[in-house]
Design an enzyme around this catalytic site. Structure first.
Site, PDB file in Angstrom:
ATOM      1  CE1 TYR A   1       0.383  -3.795  -0.093  1.00  0.00           C
ATOM      2  CE2 TYR A   1       1.904  -2.049  -0.685  1.00  0.00           C
ATOM      3  CZ  TYR A   1       1.468  -3.018   0.211  1.00  0.00           C
ATOM      4  OH  TYR A   1       2.119  -3.204   1.405  1.00  0.00           O
TER       5      TYR A   1
ATOM      6  CG  HIS B   1       3.495  -8.684   1.235  1.00  0.00           C
ATOM      7  ND1 HIS B   1       2.863  -8.071   0.201  1.00  0.00           N
ATOM      8  CD2 HIS B   1       3.190  -7.924   2.314  1.00  0.00           C
ATOM      9  CE1 HIS B   1       2.226  -6.986   0.626  1.00  0.00           C
ATOM     10  NE2 HIS B   1       2.409  -6.888   1.904  1.00  0.00           N
TER      11      HIS B   1
HETATM   12  P1  NAP Z   1      -0.939   4.633   7.220  1.00  0.00           P
HETATM   13  O1  NAP Z   1       0.251   5.093   6.479  1.00  0.00           O
HETATM   14  O2  NAP Z   1      -0.849   4.392   8.664  1.00  0.00           O
HETATM   15  O3  NAP Z   1      -2.165   5.622   6.965  1.00  0.00           O
HETATM   16  C1  NAP Z   1      -2.536   5.995   5.684  1.00  0.00           C
HETATM   17  C2  NAP Z   1      -3.681   6.993   5.812  1.00  0.00           C
HETATM   18  O4  NAP Z   1      -3.191   8.180   6.442  1.00  0.00           O
HETATM   19  C3  NAP Z   1      -4.254   7.422   4.469  1.00  0.00           C
HETATM   20  O5  NAP Z   1      -5.646   7.561   4.615  1.00  0.00           O
HETATM   21  C4  NAP Z   1      -3.602   8.774   4.232  1.00  0.00           C
HETATM   22  O6  NAP Z   1      -4.429   9.648   3.464  1.00  0.00           O
HETATM   23  C5  NAP Z   1      -3.515   9.294   5.649  1.00  0.00           C
HETATM   24  N1  NAP Z   1      -2.445  10.277   5.799  1.00  0.00           N
HETATM   25  C6  NAP Z   1      -1.154  10.176   5.415  1.00  0.00           C
HETATM   26  N2  NAP Z   1      -0.464  11.271   5.734  1.00  0.00           N
HETATM   27  C7  NAP Z   1      -1.349  12.101   6.351  1.00  0.00           C
HETATM   28  C8  NAP Z   1      -1.247  13.400   6.926  1.00  0.00           C
HETATM   29  N3  NAP Z   1      -0.078  14.038   6.948  1.00  0.00           N
HETATM   30  N4  NAP Z   1      -2.385  13.961   7.453  1.00  0.00           N
HETATM   31  C9  NAP Z   1      -3.558  13.304   7.445  1.00  0.00           C
HETATM   32  N5  NAP Z   1      -3.720  12.072   6.926  1.00  0.00           N
HETATM   33  C10 NAP Z   1      -2.619  11.474   6.387  1.00  0.00           C
HETATM   34  O7  NAP Z   1      -1.501   3.267   6.576  1.00  0.00           O
HETATM   35  P2  NAP Z   1      -1.052   2.160   5.560  1.00  0.00           P
HETATM   36  O8  NAP Z   1      -1.287   2.588   4.162  1.00  0.00           O
HETATM   37  O9  NAP Z   1      -1.691   0.905   6.024  1.00  0.00           O
HETATM   38  O10 NAP Z   1       0.520   1.945   5.798  1.00  0.00           O
HETATM   39  C11 NAP Z   1       1.522   2.639   5.092  1.00  0.00           C
HETATM   40  C12 NAP Z   1       2.203   1.744   4.073  1.00  0.00           C
HETATM   41  O11 NAP Z   1       2.840   0.633   4.686  1.00  0.00           O
HETATM   42  C13 NAP Z   1       1.261   1.077   3.074  1.00  0.00           C
HETATM   43  O12 NAP Z   1       0.753   1.985   2.120  1.00  0.00           O
HETATM   44  C14 NAP Z   1       2.159   0.006   2.510  1.00  0.00           C
HETATM   45  O13 NAP Z   1       3.067   0.551   1.575  1.00  0.00           O
HETATM   46  C15 NAP Z   1       2.860  -0.464   3.779  1.00  0.00           C
HETATM   47  N6  NAP Z   1       2.174  -1.610   4.421  1.00  0.00           N
HETATM   48  C16 NAP Z   1       2.818  -2.813   4.407  1.00  0.00           C
HETATM   49  C17 NAP Z   1       2.212  -3.929   4.961  1.00  0.00           C
HETATM   50  C18 NAP Z   1       2.934  -5.247   4.948  1.00  0.00           C
HETATM   51  O14 NAP Z   1       2.310  -6.279   5.238  1.00  0.00           O
HETATM   52  N7  NAP Z   1       4.203  -5.262   4.635  1.00  0.00           N
HETATM   53  C19 NAP Z   1       0.934  -3.835   5.552  1.00  0.00           C
HETATM   54  C20 NAP Z   1       0.318  -2.589   5.583  1.00  0.00           C
HETATM   55  C21 NAP Z   1       0.955  -1.484   5.021  1.00  0.00           C
HETATM   56  P3  NAP Z   1      -4.127  10.026   1.912  1.00  0.00           P
HETATM   57  O15 NAP Z   1      -3.786   8.774   1.197  1.00  0.00           O
HETATM   58  O16 NAP Z   1      -5.394  10.675   1.483  1.00  0.00           O
HETATM   59  O17 NAP Z   1      -2.973  10.992   1.907  1.00  0.00           O
END
Ligand code: NAP
Length: 279
Positions: free
Chosen positions: A50, A108
């Protein structure tokens, strides 16, 4: 905040993701993590990938003086996951995170180094006290079966996979496999990575109605649904304090059997496709 079993410890069901953290204003991202800790959002998920290490640095800053409150998880890239490479990658992550240990360290996604090498490195890191536990991410059932050939199921703390209302594919095979073997399932991108159902849509209306009945929000209902079974966790990424506060509020929300059935109907599982979807 509800907790579920994660390896040998209990961990709050709602955590904090950090993918693209480096794109937020640094002070805001740091404040979001710290506010989360206040509210029990202690499971912090990051990765060397990241922001090429910058997300880990932000997390390190946020945890300064509060490391003991967090359940800290990071990940090694498959391209680094040889025996020596995994150890070097972990040590670099620890330096960026300004800590001497991770609570869990994940591969990962499946790569080309033999799993025995990565697992041997995880075990060496564990013996050295640099990681408390290890797990995997984006592992489909055939990958999990291959892992069982080189590790005991009890040593695999989790499988972190794509899971949100519009993508329930893990429920076909991966979730049952993990439940059978006592492996925690961590839902990544629980809001669909910015593909959350629109408020005015028919799906959005179902969420809103269930939310209203609990004095909750649609996103809290989504998180409650995604963490409805023992062994399930969700790690929404929130670099905004108000967002992390809303997400933390899902930690005590439990949907009724009827509400869960309504959600399952509104967000159908769909047919089993080929391969595990991932981002
Ligand atoms: P997500 O959590 O589904 O969505 C993140 C988005 O939602 C951001 O734009 C965030 O905005 C917004 N958000 C969060 N809480 C909110 C709320 N209460 N109201 C409105 N908007 C909200 O997407 P993601 O980042 O892809 O997934 C989460 C985490 O999973 C990642 O950050 C990472 O740590 C992990 N991940 C792992 C893998 C893997 O391959 N292992 C792949 C993808 C993701 P703000 O940031 O502005 O709050």
């Amino acid at each position: 905040m509800r907790t579920n079993r994660f390896g040998t410890v209990e961990v709050p069901v709602i955590g904090e993701g950090t993918w693209y953290f480096e794109r937020a204003a640094r002070a805001q991202a740091v404040a979001a993590v710290r506010r989360g800790l206040d509210l029990g959002v202690t499971h912090i998920d990051t990765a060397e990938m990241y922001g090429a290490g910058r997300a880990e640095e932000i997390v390190g800053e946020a945890l300064s003086g509060r490391r003991g409150e967090a359940f800290l998880v990071s990940k090694v890239l498959p391209s680094n996951a040889s025996r020596k490479g995994t150890i070097a990658a972990c040590e670099a992550s620890l330096r960026r995170l300004k800590t001497d240990h991770l609570d869990c360290y994940l591969l990962h996604w499946p790569g080309s180094y033999p799993l025995e090498e990565t697992v041997a490195a995880f075990e060496a890191l564990q013996a050295a006290g640099k990681i408390k536990a290890w797990g995997v991410s984006n592992f489909d059932v055939d990958d999990l079966d291959a892992l069982l050939a080189v590790a005991d199921a009890k040593d695999i703390a989790c499988n972190q996979v794509l899971y949100h209302l519009k993508e329930r594919a893990i429920e076909h095979e991966v979730l049952p496999w993990c439940e059978k073997h006592g492996v925690a399932v961590v839902a990544y991108s629980p809001f669909g990575h910015d593909d959350f159902p629109e408020a005015g849509s028919s799906q959005g209306k179902v969420l809103a109605e269930i939310a209203r009945a609990h004095g909750a929000t649609p996103r809290q209902v989504a998180l409650a649904f995604l963490t409805r079974r023992p062994g399930l966790f969700a790690i929404p990424k929130a670099a905004d304090v108000a967002h992390v506060e809303e997400n933390a509020g899902a930690g005590d929300l439990v949907l009724s059997v009827e509400e869960t059935a309504r959600m399952e109907k509104a967000f159908p599982l769909g047919r089993k496709g080929r391969g595990l979807p991932m981002l």
